[in-house]
Design a protein around this motif. Structure first.
Motif, mmCIF file in Angstrom:
data_model
loop_
_atom_site.group_PDB
_atom_site.id
_atom_site.type_symbol
_atom_site.label_atom_id
_atom_site.label_comp_id
_atom_site.label_asym_id
_atom_site.label_seq_id
_atom_site.Cartn_x
_atom_site.Cartn_y
_atom_site.Cartn_z
ATOM 1 N N VAL B 147 5.880 6.403 18.023
ATOM 2 C CA VAL B 147 6.469 5.619 19.112
ATOM 3 C C VAL B 147 7.649 4.881 18.501
ATOM 4 C CG1 VAL B 147 6.137 3.665 20.672
ATOM 5 C CG2 VAL B 147 4.303 5.344 20.358
ATOM 6 N N ILE B 148 8.793 4.953 19.148
ATOM 7 C CA ILE B 148 9.972 4.280 18.597
ATOM 8 C C ILE B 148 10.246 3.016 19.391
ATOM 9 C CG2 ILE B 148 12.438 4.519 18.115
ATOM 10 C CD1 ILE B 148 11.839 7.515 17.650
ATOM 11 N N THR B 169 2.170 6.519 14.783
ATOM 12 C CA THR B 169 3.013 5.635 13.977
ATOM 13 C C THR B 169 4.011 4.935 14.896
ATOM 14 O OG1 THR B 169 2.899 7.225 12.167
ATOM 15 C CG2 THR B 169 4.622 5.554 12.013
ATOM 16 N N ILE B 170 4.230 3.657 14.673
ATOM 17 C CA ILE B 170 5.317 2.990 15.407
ATOM 18 C C ILE B 170 6.487 2.804 14.446
ATOM 19 C CG2 ILE B 170 6.033 0.984 16.758
ATOM 20 C CD1 ILE B 170 3.148 0.436 17.438
ATOM 21 N N TYR B 183 -1.849 -7.752 20.091
ATOM 22 C CA TYR B 183 -1.383 -6.392 19.806
ATOM 23 C C TYR B 183 -1.459 -6.094 18.312
ATOM 24 C CZ TYR B 183 -0.072 -5.354 24.558
ATOM 25 O OH TYR B 183 -0.120 -5.086 25.902
ATOM 26 N N LYS B 184 -1.079 -7.084 17.518
ATOM 27 C CA LYS B 184 -1.200 -6.916 16.050
ATOM 28 C C LYS B 184 -2.623 -6.512 15.698
ATOM 29 C CE LYS B 184 2.263 -10.210 14.404
ATOM 30 N NZ LYS B 184 2.437 -11.597 13.993
ATOM 31 N N ASP B 185 -3.579 -7.252 16.248
ATOM 32 C CA ASP B 185 -4.994 -6.987 15.956
ATOM 33 C C ASP B 185 -5.399 -5.589 16.403
ATOM 34 O OD1 ASP B 185 -5.010 -9.551 15.022
ATOM 35 O OD2 ASP B 185 -6.055 -10.413 16.767
ATOM 36 N N ALA B 186 -4.988 -5.214 17.594
ATOM 37 C CA ALA B 186 -5.378 -3.911 18.146
ATOM 38 C C ALA B 186 -4.767 -2.769 17.337
ATOM 39 C CB ALA B 186 -4.962 -3.815 19.601
ATOM 40 N N LEU B 187 -3.522 -2.939 16.926
ATOM 41 C CA LEU B 187 -2.859 -1.894 16.130
ATOM 42 C C LEU B 187 -3.560 -1.735 14.787
ATOM 43 C CD1 LEU B 187 0.900 -2.848 16.797
ATOM 44 C CD2 LEU B 187 -0.367 -0.945 17.816
ATOM 45 N N ILE B 192 -3.089 2.132 13.460
ATOM 46 C CA ILE B 192 -1.768 2.629 13.846
ATOM 47 C C ILE B 192 -0.774 2.215 12.760
ATOM 48 C CG2 ILE B 192 0.120 2.292 15.507
ATOM 49 C CD1 ILE B 192 -2.097 2.291 17.681
ATOM 50 N N LYS B 193 -0.034 3.178 12.271
ATOM 51 C CA LYS B 193 0.883 2.924 11.152
ATOM 52 C C LYS B 193 2.191 2.286 11.653
ATOM 53 C CE LYS B 193 -0.073 7.136 10.481
ATOM 54 N NZ LYS B 193 -1.276 7.959 10.499
ATOM 55 N N LEU B 194 2.768 1.451 10.808
ATOM 56 C CA LEU B 194 4.037 0.808 11.173
ATOM 57 C C LEU B 194 5.111 1.184 10.159
ATOM 58 C CD1 LEU B 194 2.788 -2.806 12.091
ATOM 59 C CD2 LEU B 194 3.127 -0.851 13.600
ATOM 60 N N MET B 195 6.249 1.590 10.653
ATOM 61 C CA MET B 195 7.364 1.949 9.759
ATOM 62 C C MET B 195 8.628 1.266 10.261
ATOM 63 S SD MET B 195 7.084 6.049 9.078
ATOM 64 C CE MET B 195 8.828 6.076 8.686
ATOM 65 N N PRO B 196 9.350 0.601 9.382
ATOM 66 C CA PRO B 196 10.578 -0.081 9.842
ATOM 67 C C PRO B 196 11.845 0.782 9.774
ATOM 68 C CG PRO B 196 10.055 -0.749 7.606
ATOM 69 C CD PRO B 196 9.061 0.325 7.968
ATOM 70 N N ASP B 197 11.738 2.022 9.363
ATOM 71 C CA ASP B 197 12.921 2.851 9.096
ATOM 72 C C ASP B 197 13.877 3.003 10.291
ATOM 73 O OD1 ASP B 197 10.769 3.410 7.327
ATOM 74 O OD2 ASP B 197 11.919 5.112 6.553
#
Lengths: 302, 302
Positions: B147-148, B169-170, B183-187, B192-197
Motif C-alpha cells: 500500500v503506498i 507492506t506500507i 492504527y500503529k497497534d493494529a499494524l 504489516i511491514k513499513l518502508m519509508p522508501d
C-alpha cells in the motif's frame, strides 16, 4: 462611445458576482440593470447563504454593488433596450439612449420572462409570431404588424420596425402602457398606434393571421413579442443563442454557443438561490477573464 | 449505528453550503471532515465573494459551521476512512471507529489528491496498480502486496488487505508515517511491514511487477495507492462512480452516476473559489432534498 472589456446585463447576485471577478482581474467592467428587478431585492432575510448569518436582500445587493465598485467596476442603474454585434464588438443601448461597446457580454438578467398566456403563441412561433425585429423584420416590408408589450422595450421594438413598415401598432395586452417621455414622443411622432386590448389567442391556418380579443378579431400580418423588460431570451433570439424555452443554454463555464456571449444565473435555468447564482456569476466571470487574458486559469482563492 | 438522511463528507464551503440546505429542509444531516483541510482555512482574506466585504477564511468556515448547526446539522470534526453500501444505505466509517449510515451521500472532499509522481502509475492502473481493496483485493489472494501512503487511510487499506493476504507492506514514498495509535497497534499486531522508501517508477511488461527506488528494485504482485486522506476519487473508485482522472463526474444537479451519491465542489472539478463551491453545495443539497422529499423543487429564496 464608452468601451469595456465586459458588459454585464443584470444587477442581481449573479451579475455582481461576475463583476467582482472581472473587475478584480483589472478588466474594464460595466454592469447595467436595475437592482429593484432582482428577485433578491424582495427577500426579507437570506439565511441559507454560506458565510452570511442573516442579511436582508436589499442590503446584500447594496453591499454587492459596493464590492464591485471597490474593484472599479462601473455600475449603471438603467434598462438595457438593445444589444447588437458589430466588428467583433457588442453594442449595448440603454433606455437613456447611451451606447456602450463590450468585447464580451455576460447575460445575467434573471428569471426568464413569463409566458404571455396567449393561446397558440408556440404554435405560430416563427410563422407570424416573432421575437426579433432585426432578424425577421425584413419579411414584413410594408405589412401590418403589431408589437405586444407595454414597456420601453416594446416601444424600442416598434420604432425599430419602422425601417420595414409604417403600419405598426403596440398592443399592451391588458396592461397599462409605461413609456418614458422620449418614447412617448417618438411613438407619437411616428404615428405608432396604441391598443390596450387583451389578446386571447392567435388564429390562422399555417401562419398567424388574426389576433382574437374578447370582443373582436383583428387582422395582422405579423406580431413581435416584447413583454416586460428585455430579457436574456430576447437577446438570445437576436443572436441565435441556443435556448430551451425561455432559458439560455450555457455550458459549465457559462459559455453560450455564441463566442463572446456568456450567461449566468437564473436566466440559464440555475435555481433561484443566492448561493447558486453567485457561483454561476463567478464561473462566467472567470471564463471571461480566461478568454480576454488568454490565461489558462485565474486562481486566486483569497 | 446513527442514521442520517444525508452524510456530507468534507468540511469546507461546499459541504457546509449543502448542509445548510439539507438541514434547513429538516433532513437529518451529518457533516464529517476536518475544517483545517479545507483550502479556505488558509485563505487570509476573502474579498471576492458576493455579500461578504472581507473575511478571513478561518472565520468564514467557523461561521458556516455555526450556520449549519443552527439548522440542526450535526458536525463531526474527524477523518472518514471508509465508505460502504449495504441494503440501499451507505455506511461511513471514521478514523475513530464510529460508523454512520446515510440514505444519501454528498462527497465534497475538496481538491483531488495530487498525483503520486511515480512514473508509469497510469500505464499500470488496473494492471498491478490499484485503488480499491474491496474491488480488486480478491486478485491478490496470498500474494505480496504494497500500500503506498503514509496516513491512517493507508493503514486502513492495508488492514483491509489482510482478508486476502498476510504479506502486506506500507510504503510511505519518502514521507513520514502518520498513524494514530490504534492504527500503529493494529499494524504491529498484524505484522504489516513499513518502508519509508521513495518510489521512482513502476516497472513491468504487461503488468506491474517491480517498484524501483533510488537504490533497489523491489518485487510486488500488486500495489494499492492510498496517498493522503481518503479523497473523493478513492470513494469513487470503490463505487464505480464515473471519474475523469481524479475528478468526479457530476451532472449539473450534483448527481453522480451512482444513485444516492452526489458530489460538489472542487472534487468535481469546480474552480477553487468560495463562490463557485458554495453554489455547487447548494445545488447538491437541493438535489438531495428533491430526492428524499420527492418534491419537484425546493424553492426558498429567503
Amino acid at each position: 462611445m464608452q468601451k469595456y472589456d465586459t458588459i454585464i446585463v443584470g444587477l442581481g447576485p449573479s451579475g455582481l458576482s461576475a463583476a467582482i471577478y472581472t473587475a478584480r482581474a483589472k478588466l474594464q467592467t460595466l454592469v447595467l440593470g436595475k437592482k429593484e428587478e432582482s428577485q433578491l431585492w424582495l427577500a426579507h432575510a437570506i439565511e441559507n447563504y454560506f458565510g452570511v448569518e442573516s442579511m436582508q436582500g436589499k442590503d446584500m445587493l447594496e453591499l454587492g454593488i459596493k464590492q464591485a465598485e471597490r474593484f472599479k467596476a462601473k455600475i449603471k442603474e438603467t434598462e438595457v433596450i438593445n444589444l447588437k454585434q458589430k466588428d467583433n464588438q457588442f453594442i449595448i443601448k440603454t433606455v437613456d439612449g447611451e451606447e456602450f461597446t463590450g468585447k464580451t457580454i455576460i447575460l445575467a438578467t434573471g428569471m426568464p420572462i413569463k409566458s404571455s398566456g396567449i393561446k397558440n403563441e408556440d404554435k405560430f412561433a416563427g410563422r407570424g409570431v416573432h421575437y426579433c425585429v432585426v432578424c425577421d423584420g425584413f419579411f414584413y416590408k410594408d405589412k401590418k404588424v403589431a408589437v405586444i408589450g407595454n414597456s420601453n422595450y416594446a416601444a424600442e421594438q416598434a420604432l425599430e420596425l419602422l425601417t420595414f413598415t409604417k403600419d405598426v401598432t403596440i398592443i399592451s395586452n391588458g396592461k397599462e402602457f409605461k413609456f418614458d417621455q422620449k418614447y412617448k414622443d417618438a411613438l407619437d411622432k411616428n404615428k405608432i398606434k396604441l391598443m390596450p386590448d387583451k389578446i386571447i389567442s392567435f388564429e390562422g391556418d399555417k401562419k398567424m393571421q388574426n389576433l382574437k380579443t374578447k370582443t373582436a378579431e383583428l387582422n395582422f400580418d405579423g406580431v413581435y413579442m416584447a413583454i416586460g423588460s428585455a430579457g436574456a431570451a430576447d437577446f438570445a433570439r437576436k443572436f441565435g443563442i441556443d435556448t430551451k424555452g425561455n432559458i439560455i443554454v450555457a455550458d459549465r463555464e457559462g459559455k453560450t454557443n455564441v463566442p463572446g456571449i456568456y450567461a449566468a444565473g437564473t436566466c440559464t435555468g440555475t435555481v433561484s438561490q443566492v448561493a447558486s447564482t453567485v457561483g454561476d456569476g463567478c464561473i462566467a466571470g472567470m471564463s471571461v477573464i480566461k478568454k480576454l487574458k488568454e490565461k489558462e486559469l485565474y486562481v486566486d482563492y483569497g
